[in-house]
Scaffold this motif. Structure first.
Motif, PDB file in Angstrom:
ATOM      1  N   ILE A 160       0.836  -1.210   0.000  1.00  0.00           N
ATOM      2  CA  ILE A 160       0.000   0.000   0.000  1.00  0.00           C
ATOM      3  C   ILE A 160       0.867   1.255   0.000  1.00  0.00           C
ATOM      4  O   ILE A 160       0.634   2.199  -0.768  1.00  0.00           O
ATOM      5  CB  ILE A 160      -0.957  -0.008   1.205  1.00  0.00           C
TER       6      ILE A 160
ATOM      7  N   LEU B 280       3.002   1.537  -3.482  1.00  0.00           N
ATOM      8  CA  LEU B 280       2.162   1.895  -4.624  1.00  0.00           C
ATOM      9  C   LEU B 280       1.594   3.300  -4.473  1.00  0.00           C
ATOM     10  O   LEU B 280       1.425   4.020  -5.475  1.00  0.00           O
ATOM     11  CB  LEU B 280       1.033   0.877  -4.792  1.00  0.00           C
ATOM     12  N   SER B 281       1.315   3.731  -3.242  1.00  0.00           N
ATOM     13  CA  SER B 281       0.830   5.101  -3.021  1.00  0.00           C
ATOM     14  C   SER B 281       1.914   6.114  -3.357  1.00  0.00           C
ATOM     15  O   SER B 281       1.641   7.157  -3.960  1.00  0.00           O
ATOM     16  CB  SER B 281       0.370   5.274  -1.570  1.00  0.00           C
TER      17      SER B 281
ATOM     18  N   ASN C 114       2.170   6.292  -7.048  1.00  0.00           N
ATOM     19  CA  ASN C 114       1.052   7.099  -7.549  1.00  0.00           C
ATOM     20  C   ASN C 114       1.354   8.584  -7.389  1.00  0.00           C
ATOM     21  O   ASN C 114       1.030   9.393  -8.265  1.00  0.00           O
ATOM     22  CB  ASN C 114      -0.237   6.757  -6.800  1.00  0.00           C
TER      23      ASN C 114
ATOM     24  N   LYS D 236       5.175   0.456 -12.302  1.00  0.00           N
ATOM     25  CA  LYS D 236       4.292   0.270 -11.151  1.00  0.00           C
ATOM     26  C   LYS D 236       3.765  -1.165 -11.104  1.00  0.00           C
ATOM     27  O   LYS D 236       3.699  -1.788 -10.032  1.00  0.00           O
ATOM     28  CB  LYS D 236       3.129   1.256 -11.213  1.00  0.00           C
ATOM     29  N   THR D 237       3.399  -1.699 -12.259  1.00  0.00           N
ATOM     30  CA  THR D 237       2.882  -3.071 -12.316  1.00  0.00           C
ATOM     31  C   THR D 237       3.935  -4.077 -11.862  1.00  0.00           C
ATOM     32  O   THR D 237       3.639  -4.981 -11.064  1.00  0.00           O
ATOM     33  CB  THR D 237       2.422  -3.396 -13.744  1.00  0.00           C
TER      34      THR D 237
ATOM     35  N   GLY E 202       4.631  -3.816  -8.166  1.00  0.00           N
ATOM     36  CA  GLY E 202       3.503  -4.408  -7.454  1.00  0.00           C
ATOM     37  C   GLY E 202       3.573  -5.923  -7.417  1.00  0.00           C
ATOM     38  O   GLY E 202       3.306  -6.548  -6.389  1.00  0.00           O
TER      39      GLY E 202
ATOM     40  N   GLN F 298      -4.928   5.424  -3.454  1.00  0.00           N
ATOM     41  CA  GLN F 298      -6.033   5.154  -4.361  1.00  0.00           C
ATOM     42  C   GLN F 298      -6.817   3.946  -3.864  1.00  0.00           C
ATOM     43  O   GLN F 298      -6.228   2.899  -3.535  1.00  0.00           O
ATOM     44  CB  GLN F 298      -5.518   4.902  -5.778  1.00  0.00           C
TER      45      GLN F 298
ATOM     46  N   ASP G 175      -6.208   0.545  -5.575  1.00  0.00           N
ATOM     47  CA  ASP G 175      -5.004  -0.181  -5.165  1.00  0.00           C
ATOM     48  C   ASP G 175      -5.235  -0.919  -3.850  1.00  0.00           C
ATOM     49  O   ASP G 175      -4.819  -2.074  -3.688  1.00  0.00           O
ATOM     50  CB  ASP G 175      -3.825   0.791  -5.009  1.00  0.00           C
TER      51      ASP G 175
ATOM     52  N   ILE H 248      -5.010  -4.971  -3.421  1.00  0.00           N
ATOM     53  CA  ILE H 248      -4.035  -5.576  -2.502  1.00  0.00           C
ATOM     54  C   ILE H 248      -4.738  -6.453  -1.479  1.00  0.00           C
ATOM     55  O   ILE H 248      -4.316  -7.587  -1.213  1.00  0.00           O
ATOM     56  CB  ILE H 248      -3.215  -4.476  -1.807  1.00  0.00           C
TER      57      ILE H 248
END
Length: 414
Positions: A42, A45-46, A49, A269-270, A273, A376, A379, A383
């Motif tokens: 989290i 990825l935040s 973003n 990002k992918t 993740g 987001q 996301d 998760i």
């Protein structure tokens, strides 16, 4: 209150203090590992973003969302702008010119993209006015040969407002080779800094000066630049406007010049993740080891339940409930801590910089001087869903092993 037998026993096994403390420790570590994996996903990825948002607002706030042009220079750009402004997605339409050249100063040279703009109209379609570090955008007056350059260019050439440099632009001619350089002196009237590669590759001049360099008739411009509410609709909107303008007009948009950059960021990002998901997977599959040891520890209990009439499906459900409880609690803890961390990570990093007296994200190195974060909902849900699914899948094999226990074999040595 009625509760199904598998849920009652599975929850009781989860709460009960086992004789084997090692099993309890493994269960706790599985839960903590799952929580940490969800927390890390989290937060990371935040932050990604946040960086994507900064890149999108800075780079795409400077480049054209879309441009409208014709086979010949536009003699009435306002008519084209009026047609574009009728579209509900268009928030601004201004005259625009674009050409390539070289900047020269005391023997040093640098390629540059020159944008011809109207300084009074540019704020409708660009954020350049918010990022001036020297001078002012309004200093670009027609006929005065003023130029606004990026901060990296100014630092490389050691230029300040008032210094003069030479712009070299290729021009088609009848000379051998077909191209001759055309040189013109410009005076630096401003310096901008958006913290991206544009600080090194972009310069601005007045639209009238750009038209003169391109040898366009007075009052003619190369194109009209438009800004959109949703820049990701640029290809569709520009095609619709061109269709309304009629034959002879064409459009270009940011996806042709900057699309590869944002596709790479999306891919990055992918991939990150997926790599972080491995942390969650490792923690989830620790549940397998935990439940296998629990099944071995509870063989006598399983045998007694079977002799009392419990079906293999109910035995399997008992241990699936136990493993799922571990997964749900770990995911819930990780989600709560991850959301709190993602919402406050920028503040925490700023506080750490104040305490340590060192700037972690220096504006001289990074295009932002702080750690951005944008949480987001999509996301978070993705998760949590992945963590719960992996936790559930990890319960299947141990639960199936428990359902295969034969009462006679399990009670033989009890």
């Amino acid at each position: 209150m009625f509760r199904p037998l598998p849920i009652f026993i599975g929850a009781r096994y989860t709460r009960a203090k086992r004789r084997n403390h090692f099993i309890s420790f493994i269960s706790l570590t599985s839960m903590i590992g799952l929580a940490l994996g969800v927390l890390a996903m989290i937060v990371v990825l935040s932050v990604m973003n946040g960086f994507q948002k900064e890149m999108r607002s800075r780079i795409l706030g400077m480049v054209s969302h879309a441009t409208l042009s014709a086979e010949q220079p536009l003699d009435d750009w306002r008519r084209v702008a009026d047609v574009a402004l009728k579209h509900p997605q268009v928030v601004g339409a201004v005259p625009f010119a674009e050409l390539e050249g070289m900047l020269s100063f005391k023997g040093m040279m640098q390629p540059v993209q020159i944008n011809g703009i109207d300084p009074n109209e540019e704020t409708k379609v660009s954020i350049i006015g918010q990022h001036m570090v020297q001078g002012a955008l309004n200093s670009l007056q027609p006929g005065e040969s003023g130029i606004v350059i990026g901060e990296i260019t100014a630092r490389r050439f050691r230029l300040n407002v008032g210094d003069k440099l030479t712009l070299i632009v290729p021009e088609v001619s009848s000379a051998p080779g077909g191209i001759t350089p055309r040189m013109q002196r410009f005076s630096v009237v401003g310096v901008f800094k958006v913290g991206a590669e544009l600080d090194n590759s972009l310069a601005l001049v007045n639209i009238a000066d750009a038209s003169a360099i391109q040898r366009l008739p007075e009052g003619h411009v190369q194109s009209v630049r438009i800004a959109l509410k949703d820049l990701f609709l640029a290809p569709e909107v520009s095609k619709q406007i061109v269709a309304e303008l009629g034959q002879g007009y064409r459009a270009d948009d940011w996806t042709h010049t900057q699309g590869s950059l944002f596709s790479a960021m999306k891919m990055e990002k992918t991939m990150i993740g997926l790599l972080l998901l491995l942390i969650v997977a490792v923690a989830a599959f620790n549940i397998i080891a935990t439940l296998i040891m629990v099944v071995a520890d509870k063989r006598a209990d399983i045998a007694i339940l079977r002799t009392l009439g419990a079906t293999p499906r109910q035995i399997m459900a008992v241990f699936m409930v136990q493993g799922s409880v571990i997964g749900v609690i770990g995911t819930l803890i990780g989600t709560v801590l991850g959301v709190i961390s993602a919402l406050n990570v920028s503040t925490w990093i700023a506080a750490l910089e104040r305490i340590s007296g060192r700037q972690i994200f220096s504006s001289d190195v990074y295009f932002v001087s702080y750690l951005p974060s944008e949480l987001q909902l999509g996301d978070v849900l993705l998760i949590c869903g992945a963590a719960l699914v992996l936790s559930f899948l990890a319960t299947l094999y141990p639960a199936w092993r428990a359902a295969q226990t034969h009462p006679a074999e399990a009670l033989r040595y009890e």
